[in-house]
Write a protein that holds these residues in place. Structure first.
Motif, mmCIF file in Angstrom:
data_model
loop_
_atom_site.group_PDB
_atom_site.id
_atom_site.type_symbol
_atom_site.label_atom_id
_atom_site.label_comp_id
_atom_site.label_asym_id
_atom_site.label_seq_id
_atom_site.Cartn_x
_atom_site.Cartn_y
_atom_site.Cartn_z
ATOM 1 N N ALA A 59 -10.129 -2.366 -1.970
ATOM 2 C CA ALA A 59 -9.559 -2.383 -3.280
ATOM 3 C C ALA A 59 -8.052 -3.131 -3.316
ATOM 4 O O ALA A 59 -7.421 -2.709 -2.577
ATOM 5 N N ASP A 60 -7.921 -3.901 -4.138
ATOM 6 C CA ASP A 60 -6.747 -4.755 -4.404
ATOM 7 C C ASP A 60 -5.917 -3.832 -5.368
ATOM 8 O O ASP A 60 -6.018 -3.342 -6.550
ATOM 9 N N LEU A 61 -4.551 -3.328 -4.595
ATOM 10 C CA LEU A 61 -3.657 -2.651 -5.219
ATOM 11 C C LEU A 61 -2.022 -3.225 -5.040
ATOM 12 O O LEU A 61 -1.369 -2.628 -4.524
ATOM 13 N N PRO A 62 -1.899 -4.225 -5.771
ATOM 14 C CA PRO A 62 -0.746 -4.963 -5.391
ATOM 15 C C PRO A 62 0.511 -4.158 -6.062
ATOM 16 O O PRO A 62 0.281 -3.349 -7.220
ATOM 17 N N GLY A 63 1.693 -4.105 -5.283
ATOM 18 C CA GLY A 63 2.761 -3.120 -5.780
ATOM 19 C C GLY A 63 2.716 -1.861 -5.449
ATOM 20 O O GLY A 63 3.574 -1.004 -5.568
ATOM 21 N N TYR A 64 1.473 -1.261 -5.109
ATOM 22 C CA TYR A 64 1.427 0.184 -4.772
ATOM 23 C C TYR A 64 1.937 0.281 -3.240
ATOM 24 O O TYR A 64 2.073 -0.458 -2.217
ATOM 25 N N SER A 65 2.092 1.326 -2.735
ATOM 26 C CA SER A 65 2.499 2.128 -1.394
ATOM 27 C C SER A 65 1.351 3.148 -1.032
ATOM 28 O O SER A 65 1.028 3.695 -2.019
ATOM 29 N N SER A 66 1.441 3.358 0.216
ATOM 30 C CA SER A 66 0.331 4.388 0.591
ATOM 31 C C SER A 66 0.774 5.676 0.248
ATOM 32 O O SER A 66 -0.243 6.758 -0.069
ATOM 33 N N GLU A 67 2.105 5.821 -0.113
ATOM 34 C CA GLU A 67 2.430 7.420 -0.620
ATOM 35 C C GLU A 67 2.093 7.564 -1.893
ATOM 36 O O GLU A 67 1.718 8.770 -2.262
ATOM 37 N N ASN A 68 1.609 6.592 -2.972
ATOM 38 C CA ASN A 68 1.030 6.830 -4.338
ATOM 39 C C ASN A 68 0.070 6.585 -4.432
ATOM 40 O O ASN A 68 -0.552 6.367 -5.587
ATOM 41 N N ILE A 69 -0.842 6.598 -3.455
ATOM 42 C CA ILE A 69 -2.548 6.557 -3.433
ATOM 43 C C ILE A 69 -3.049 7.920 -2.975
ATOM 44 O O ILE A 69 -2.573 8.258 -1.774
ATOM 45 N N LYS A 70 -3.965 8.131 -3.581
ATOM 46 C CA LYS A 70 -4.760 9.543 -3.109
ATOM 47 C C LYS A 70 -6.120 9.165 -3.031
ATOM 48 O O LYS A 70 -6.635 8.404 -4.086
ATOM 49 N N ILE A 71 -6.747 9.430 -2.254
ATOM 50 C CA ILE A 71 -8.388 9.216 -1.666
ATOM 51 C C ILE A 71 -9.047 10.389 -1.574
ATOM 52 O O ILE A 71 -8.816 11.152 -0.794
#
Length: 149
Positions: A59-71
């Motif tokens: 998944a392309d998530l430009p500008g995101y960091s791993s801290e603000n992604i939940k899976i």
């Protein structure tokens, strides 16, 4: 007497330019944007690759960091959620051009083959989220002998 033919493509281009101009003028004046569900909702682009024993989701998530992604991985789906906060230094500014988005998104990808959530892994590098989803073993079944009397 000369005959002039209407060019529908030119008329369509003029209409597009008018709509673009109207949109630019309203966004430039910071008019409220309608808040209907799904209106201008952003979702990341994804690729799903079947590698035989596992699926790989990118998944392309430009500008995101791993801290603000939940899976969240279940036996038949993977859900990706994220939030990108608006830059505080520009919150009260009148933008000339604004193409980058801020806010939250949620995307659920269903699978028709059972997955192993406990063995799934995720990595994040250069704005690309990669999720490895091992496939669960499906019972093969068996052939039955018919008993006769």
């Amino acid at each position: 007497m000369s005959m002039m033919r209407k060019d529908p493509w030119r008329e369509l281009a003029n209409f597009r330019d008018s709509v673009n101009r109207l949109f630019d003028e309203t966004v430039g004046k910071r008019l409220p944007v309608p808040s209907w569900p799904g209106w201008m909702e952003w979702k990341p682009s994804v690729d799903i690759v079947d590698e035989g024993e596992q699926f790989v989701v990118k998944a392309d998530l430009p500008g995101y960091s791993s801290e603000n992604i939940k899976i969240k991985v279940t036996e038949n789906s993977v859900s990706i959620r994220g939030e990108l906060k608006e830059e505080k230094e520009f919150q009260d500014t009148c933008y000339q051009v604004r193409e980058r988005s801020a806010g939250s998104f949620s995307r659920t990808l269903p699978f028709s083959i059972l997955l192993k959530p406990e063995e799934s892994k995720a990595s994040f590098k250069n704005g690309v989220l990669e999720i490895t989803l091992p496939k669960a073993e499906v019972p093969k079944g068996r052939t039955l002998d018919i008993e006769t009397e």
